[in-house]
Write an enzyme that holds these catalytic residues in place. Structure first.
Site, PDB file in Angstrom:
ATOM      1  N   ALA A 234     -29.904  15.161  23.241  1.00 12.59           N
ATOM      2  CA  ALA A 234     -29.290  14.874  24.542  1.00 12.59           C
ATOM      3  C   ALA A 234     -28.145  15.819  24.862  1.00 12.59           C
ATOM      4  O   ALA A 234     -27.629  15.812  25.969  1.00 12.59           O
ATOM      5  CB  ALA A 234     -28.784  13.428  24.555  1.00 12.59           C
ATOM      6  N   ASP A 235     -27.749  16.638  23.913  1.00 11.14           N
ATOM      7  CA  ASP A 235     -26.554  17.460  24.110  1.00 11.14           C
ATOM      8  C   ASP A 235     -26.828  18.659  25.023  1.00 11.14           C
ATOM      9  O   ASP A 235     -27.645  19.526  24.706  1.00 11.14           O
ATOM     10  CB  ASP A 235     -26.047  17.941  22.749  1.00 11.14           C
ATOM     11  CG  ASP A 235     -24.717  18.646  22.865  1.00 11.14           C
ATOM     12  OD1 ASP A 235     -23.698  17.991  22.623  1.00 11.14           O
ATOM     13  OD2 ASP A 235     -24.711  19.844  23.229  1.00 11.14           O
ATOM     14  N   VAL A 236     -26.102  18.735  26.130  1.00 10.09           N
ATOM     15  CA  VAL A 236     -26.332  19.839  27.066  1.00 10.09           C
ATOM     16  C   VAL A 236     -25.896  21.183  26.490  1.00 10.09           C
ATOM     17  O   VAL A 236     -26.447  22.214  26.867  1.00 10.09           O
ATOM     18  CB  VAL A 236     -25.602  19.613  28.411  1.00 10.09           C
ATOM     19  CG1 VAL A 236     -26.310  18.580  29.243  1.00 10.09           C
ATOM     20  CG2 VAL A 236     -24.174  19.260  28.184  1.00 10.09           C
ATOM     21  N   GLY A 237     -24.929  21.165  25.594  1.00  4.66           N
ATOM     22  CA  GLY A 237     -24.516  22.408  24.961  1.00  4.66           C
ATOM     23  C   GLY A 237     -25.669  23.019  24.178  1.00  4.66           C
ATOM     24  O   GLY A 237     -25.920  24.229  24.260  1.00  4.66           O
TER      25      GLY A 237
END
Length: 280
Positions: A234-237
């Site tokens: 889920a991490d956009v980074g």
DNA sequence: GACCAGGATTGCT
DNA sequence: AGCAATCATGGT
């Protein structure tokens, strides 16, 4: 009491220090290659006096063997990075592992601080999240030998939502932070005893609490406990890092990333770390 | 002035 | 079960 430590594997303390320096709460002196960290009530100083190929350290201020073990664990001094490096040379991330060779997973100094930090970081850009974290610790925490320590959960448990709201926390974030602090203060949740449990157990246990979703729970495992096989989809980074690495014109979907996890396993956490490192 | 950010929850189909 | 709206506000 001071002692020296030499490692028998490549280790980039330079990278560690520059990464720690990104957080204003950390006490890093890049010119002296030094960082001061709190272990319970004791401030320990770690100084790099070696190189990537011959890592060597002075550890100053130790009072007990337990503190020494904590330092080894936090800084990943107690297990070799070599097998991990070798593993990734045979994957599609080999260029990153050559670029950042010797970069270890450093765990947070406080498990409670890890949770608080993650909740603050949810959905916010890094710089504003940094401002909020600093404001939170400066207001409710305490300073010792120049180091800011997170407040005890009891202090946050007794705050009003409006108090945090005035500090530019959203109402929801304030509720999350107070709620999780109450659970800890009242003894319903003991982060320290989770250490002996499996990843899946800890995930399901933490997600029960309002404000802790998959991303925050995975972050706890990765940066709180140093578990090695987490990849927060889920991490956009991470999505942005893969977009750049794979030369895409959009962020990859979770379903496009998931098939790679098997090839990075059992070290998915390092895949995530090196991808984050590549866009910092 | 949109749109996005180290997401999570709630309320609707 | 799955999607959309919502949250606060700084950065770009």
């Amino acid at each position: 009491m001071a002692q020296t430590l030499e490692l028998a594997f490549k280790y980039s303390m330079e990278d560690v220090l520059s990464r720690l320096a990104l957080d204003p709460l950390n006490c890093v002196d890049l010119s002296n290659q030094t960082v001061k960290i709190p272990i319970d009530e004791t401030i320990i100083t770690i100084q790099s006096i070696g190189t990537l190929h011959e890592p060597k350290f002075m550890i100053i201020g130790l009072e007990t063997d337990e503190q020494y073990e904590r330092v080894l664990s936090i800084f990943h001094f107690n297990r070799s990075l070599e097998p991990i490096h070798q593993h990734f040379l045979g994957t599609n991330l080999h260029s990153l592992f050559l670029k950042f060779e010797g970069t270890p997973i450093i765990t947070d100094f406080s498990l409670y601080g890890n949770i608080i930090k993650s909740i603050i970081h949810q959905q916010l850009n890094l710089s504003f999240a940094k401002t909020l974290t600093e404001r939170f610790v400066n207001t409710f925490g305490r300073s010792k030998e120049g180091i800011w320590l997170h407040p005890a959960p009891e202090i946050i448990a007794n705050l009003e939502v409006s108090t945090l709201r005035e500090m530019q926390f959203s109402t929801r974030k304030a509720e999350y932070m107070i709620g999780i602090s109450k659970a800890i203060a009242e003894g319903n949740l003991n982060l320290e005893t989770l250490v002996s449990q499996s990843d899946d157990f800890i995930l399901s246990e933490l997600i029960k609490y309002r404000g802790i979703g998959p991303w925050t729970a995975e972050s706890f495992l990765l940066f709180g406990l140093g578990r090695e096989n987490l990849f927060p989809l889920a991490d956009v980074g991470l999505q942005n890092s893969l977009k750049q690495l794979w030369n895409l014109d959009r962020k990859p979907m979770k379903s496009e990333i998931a098939p790679h996890l098997d090839s990075w396993s059992p070290y998915n956490s390092y895949a995530a770390l090196y991808l984050w490192r590549n866009i910092e």
